[in-house]
Design an enzyme around this catalytic site. Structure first.
Site, PDB file in Angstrom:
ATOM      1  CB  CYS A  14      70.536  68.243  11.435  1.00  0.00           C
ATOM      2  SG  CYS A  14      69.838  68.223  13.086  1.00  0.00           S
TER       3      CYS A  14
HETATM    4  N1  LIG Z   1      67.278  65.893  16.287  1.00  0.00           N
HETATM    5  C1  LIG Z   1      68.530  66.046  15.858  1.00  0.00           C
HETATM    6  O1  LIG Z   1      69.126  65.184  15.193  1.00  0.00           O
HETATM    7  C2  LIG Z   1      69.279  67.316  16.207  1.00  0.00           C
HETATM    8  C3  LIG Z   1      70.669  67.345  16.043  1.00  0.00           C
HETATM    9  C4  LIG Z   1      71.365  68.522  16.331  1.00  0.00           C
HETATM   10  C5  LIG Z   1      70.659  69.631  16.745  1.00  0.00           C
HETATM   11  N2  LIG Z   1      69.309  69.585  16.895  1.00  0.00           N
HETATM   12  C6  LIG Z   1      68.621  70.782  17.362  1.00  0.00           C
HETATM   13  O2  LIG Z   1      68.116  70.593  18.669  1.00  0.00           O
HETATM   14  C7  LIG Z   1      66.907  71.313  18.841  1.00  0.00           C
HETATM   15  C8  LIG Z   1      65.824  70.371  19.333  1.00  0.00           C
HETATM   16  O3  LIG Z   1      65.680  69.324  18.409  1.00  0.00           O
HETATM   17  P1  LIG Z   1      64.909  67.979  18.788  1.00  0.00           P
HETATM   18  O4  LIG Z   1      65.070  67.098  17.599  1.00  0.00           O
HETATM   19  O5  LIG Z   1      65.319  67.486  20.124  1.00  0.00           O
HETATM   20  O6  LIG Z   1      63.397  68.535  18.861  1.00  0.00           O
HETATM   21  P2  LIG Z   1      62.089  67.775  19.373  1.00  0.00           P
HETATM   22  O7  LIG Z   1      60.974  68.368  18.617  1.00  0.00           O
HETATM   23  O8  LIG Z   1      62.303  66.289  19.320  1.00  0.00           O
HETATM   24  O9  LIG Z   1      61.983  68.177  20.913  1.00  0.00           O
HETATM   25  C9  LIG Z   1      61.756  69.484  21.356  1.00  0.00           C
HETATM   26  C10 LIG Z   1      61.059  69.482  22.707  1.00  0.00           C
HETATM   27  O10 LIG Z   1      60.970  70.819  23.186  1.00  0.00           O
HETATM   28  C11 LIG Z   1      59.719  70.974  23.837  1.00  0.00           C
HETATM   29  N3  LIG Z   1      59.411  72.405  23.966  1.00  0.00           N
HETATM   30  C12 LIG Z   1      58.985  73.275  23.017  1.00  0.00           C
HETATM   31  N4  LIG Z   1      58.854  74.519  23.533  1.00  0.00           N
HETATM   32  C13 LIG Z   1      59.196  74.438  24.835  1.00  0.00           C
HETATM   33  C14 LIG Z   1      59.274  75.383  25.888  1.00  0.00           C
HETATM   34  N5  LIG Z   1      58.990  76.667  25.705  1.00  0.00           N
HETATM   35  N6  LIG Z   1      59.639  74.942  27.110  1.00  0.00           N
HETATM   36  C15 LIG Z   1      59.931  73.644  27.328  1.00  0.00           C
HETATM   37  N7  LIG Z   1      59.894  72.714  26.356  1.00  0.00           N
HETATM   38  C16 LIG Z   1      59.530  73.102  25.128  1.00  0.00           C
HETATM   39  C17 LIG Z   1      58.766  70.167  22.981  1.00  0.00           C
HETATM   40  O11 LIG Z   1      57.574  69.868  23.673  1.00  0.00           O
HETATM   41  C18 LIG Z   1      59.622  68.931  22.674  1.00  0.00           C
HETATM   42  O12 LIG Z   1      59.485  67.932  23.643  1.00  0.00           O
HETATM   43  C19 LIG Z   1      66.606  71.967  17.482  1.00  0.00           C
HETATM   44  O13 LIG Z   1      67.116  73.258  17.470  1.00  0.00           O
HETATM   45  C20 LIG Z   1      67.401  71.106  16.525  1.00  0.00           C
HETATM   46  O14 LIG Z   1      67.776  71.814  15.367  1.00  0.00           O
HETATM   47  C21 LIG Z   1      68.609  68.431  16.657  1.00  0.00           C
END
Ligand SMILES: NC(=O)c1ccc[n+]([C@@H]2O[C@H](COP(=O)([O-])OP(=O)(O)OC[C@H]3O[C@@H](n4cnc5c(N)ncnc54)[C@H](O)[C@@H]3O)[C@@H](O)[C@H]2O)c1
Length: 444
Positions: A275
């Site tokens: 992030c």
């Molecule tokens: N990881 C962090 O530290 C963090 C912190 C703050 C914000 N975010 C934000 O949160 C969001 C997700 O991050 P994450 O780290 O959890 O990602 P991730 O890659 O760990 O998980 C995303 C999930 O979404 C699923 N997915 C993709 N397309 C889909 C769809 N159309 N329908 C259903 N499921 C679907 C994937 O299969 C996966 O399991 C991003 O925008 C990220 O910027 C992440």
């Protein structure tokens, strides 16, 4: 509100953030269904154990299985819920620095289509990090087109990012400093606030605003925190060159001023992870695009990118190419296996490229780091072995495990081992007889 009256929740995207959110909501009494396109994650949640390393996550899932299920069927997820939290990836575009909404738009298409078959109010909450203007713009448009109804009395829309750190996601969700609610209208915001009043253990302040202000707030928070980190690293660089100056003394005094605060104010390494780096870049890219200046965010980024050079130059002061270096800690922060943008991994690569023989160790991230570094480095078979066999020791990620490094492992036939303890992890006094433990910016 009685537990039976709680809105039922659909969590779309069961990844590093979505799986903990589903587990936390279930632990606070909500009935939760997870929706993902990845069968492994859906099956894993249904089996009661996710393949995601995050403290408390699997304990919470195991304890709340009667309120947790998962599916790949959007119709089922929408029918069995009153609100959908969308937490799918928003990868950065390397050329523009902007986040892509492609996964969010796909999720809007699927959710919207399923909503056509559902009567009554449904709230859609965008939790993924998106560029300011996205939710009110193309996301709302895609949802309305697919659902065949407009955002308003029958369809709610909010933007609601989480402020969590990997390694403490569950705790951060249960005990947040505050909640950010961007709302398309009052009804949607009221429902979301009600959910958080039940979900959070303490009663955090809820900041309610329109969608674009909330989107800007999310990336502003991360940009501000990264500015503090780069500021502390700038001070460390100055202290390294100013005889007698000690960066820890300086930042401690700075942090005691309540206008500044002590968190994230430690001269050490640069920031990494999924992030901080990209949010800062996106913030600056947004400002440039709309004709505003983002000098602070740009300088923060430049200082951060300089840290690897700074650290490798410091190593060169103590050791020539060919020296055996043990580098402890590879994840971008303790308590997570994630190595995305990790400065520890970047430093290991830089030192290996400069001709040092680098052996690496991490309690959780060793395999992921080797996946990035390949055979540039040696994968240590044990912590003790790595420490015993090196001529220079670097503690690069401050895992608590490294407090247990035994000074006896540092004995070198009367020679003193040089240790660069970048986060002040080791109890330096215990090493007085065998090693010179050096801190960055300590003037030592
Ligand atoms: N990881 C962090 O530290 C963090 C912190 C703050 C914000 N975010 C934000 O949160 C969001 C997700 O991050 P994450 O780290 O959890 O990602 P991730 O890659 O760990 O998980 C995303 C999930 O979404 C699923 N997915 C993709 N397309 C889909 C769809 N159309 N329908 C259903 N499921 C679907 C994937 O299969 C996966 O399991 C991003 O925008 C990220 O910027 C992440």
């Amino acid at each position: 509100m009685t537990v039976s009256a709680l809105p039922r929740i659909n969590v779309v995207g069961l990844g590093k953030l979505g799986a903990p959110l589903a587990a936390v909501l279930a632990s606070r009494g909500f009935s939760v269904i997870g929706l993902d396109v990845n069968r492994t994650f859906v099956d894993a949640l249904n089996a009661g154990k996710m393949p995601i390393i995050e403290p408390q996550l699997n304990e919470l899932i195991a304890a709340n299985r009667e309120r947790l299920s998962a599916t790949m069927d959007a119709n089922e997820a929408v029918q069995k819920s009153d609100a959908s939290f969308v937490i799918v990836p928003t990868p950065s575009n390397k050329d523009t620095g902007f986040f892509s909404n492609s996964y969010v738009l796909q999720a809007m298409a699927t959710l919207g289509k399923a909503l056509r078959a559902k009567k009554g109010y449904h709230l859609v909450v965008i939790t993924s990090t998106v560029m300011p203007g996205s939710t009110e713009g193309e996301i709302k448009q895609a949802l309305e087109a697919a659902a065949g109804r407009t955002v308003g009395p029958d369809l709610g829309l909010c933007y609601n990012p989480e402020f969590i750190a990997l390694g403490s996601v569950v705790r951060d969700m249960l005990y947040p400093d505050s909640i950010l609610v961007g709302q398309a209208d009052q009804k949607a915001g009221d429902m979301l606030e009600t959910i958080y009043r039940q979900m959070c253990v303490k009663n955090p302040p809820v900041q309610r605003m329109n969608l674009v202000s909330a989107e800007l707030t999310k990336i502003s928070v991360n940009t501000y925190v990264t500015t503090k980190i780069s500021y502390a690293n700038m001070l460390a660089d100055i202290c390294d060159r100013l005889p007698g100056a000690d960066v820890d003394a300086v930042t401690k005094a700075l942090g005691a001023d309540t206008r500044i605060g002590g968190k994230y104010l430690k001269g050490a390494m640069g920031y990494g992870g999924p992030c901080f780096p990209r949010d800062n870049v996106a913030f600056a890219a947004l400002a440039r695009k709309i004709g505003a200046r983002a000098d602070v965010a740009e300088a923060t980024d430049r200082i951060n990118n300089h840290q690897i050079e700074r650290l490798s130059s410091l190593v060169a002061k103590f050791a020539k190419a060919g020296t055996r270096i043990a580098l402890l800690g590879l994840s971008y922060k303790p308590q997570t296996p994630v190595v995305e943008e990790s400065h520890s991994v970047k430093l290991a690569a830089k030192l290996a490229d400069a001709g040092y023989i680098v052996s690496v160790h991490d309690p959780l991230a060793q395999d992921a780091a080797i996946g990035v570094l390949g055979d540039k480095v040696v994968s240590a078979s044990s912590l003790e072995g790595a420490v015993r066999e090196c001529d220079l020791l670097i503690v690069a990620t401050g895992w608590p495990e490294y407090k247990e490094v035994d000074p006896a492992w540092c004995k070198r036939n009367g020679q003193r081992l040089t240790v660069l303890d970048l986060w002040r992890t080791l109890p330096a006094d215990k090493f007085a007889d065998v090693a010179d433990v050096l801190y960055l910016g300590s003037g030592r």
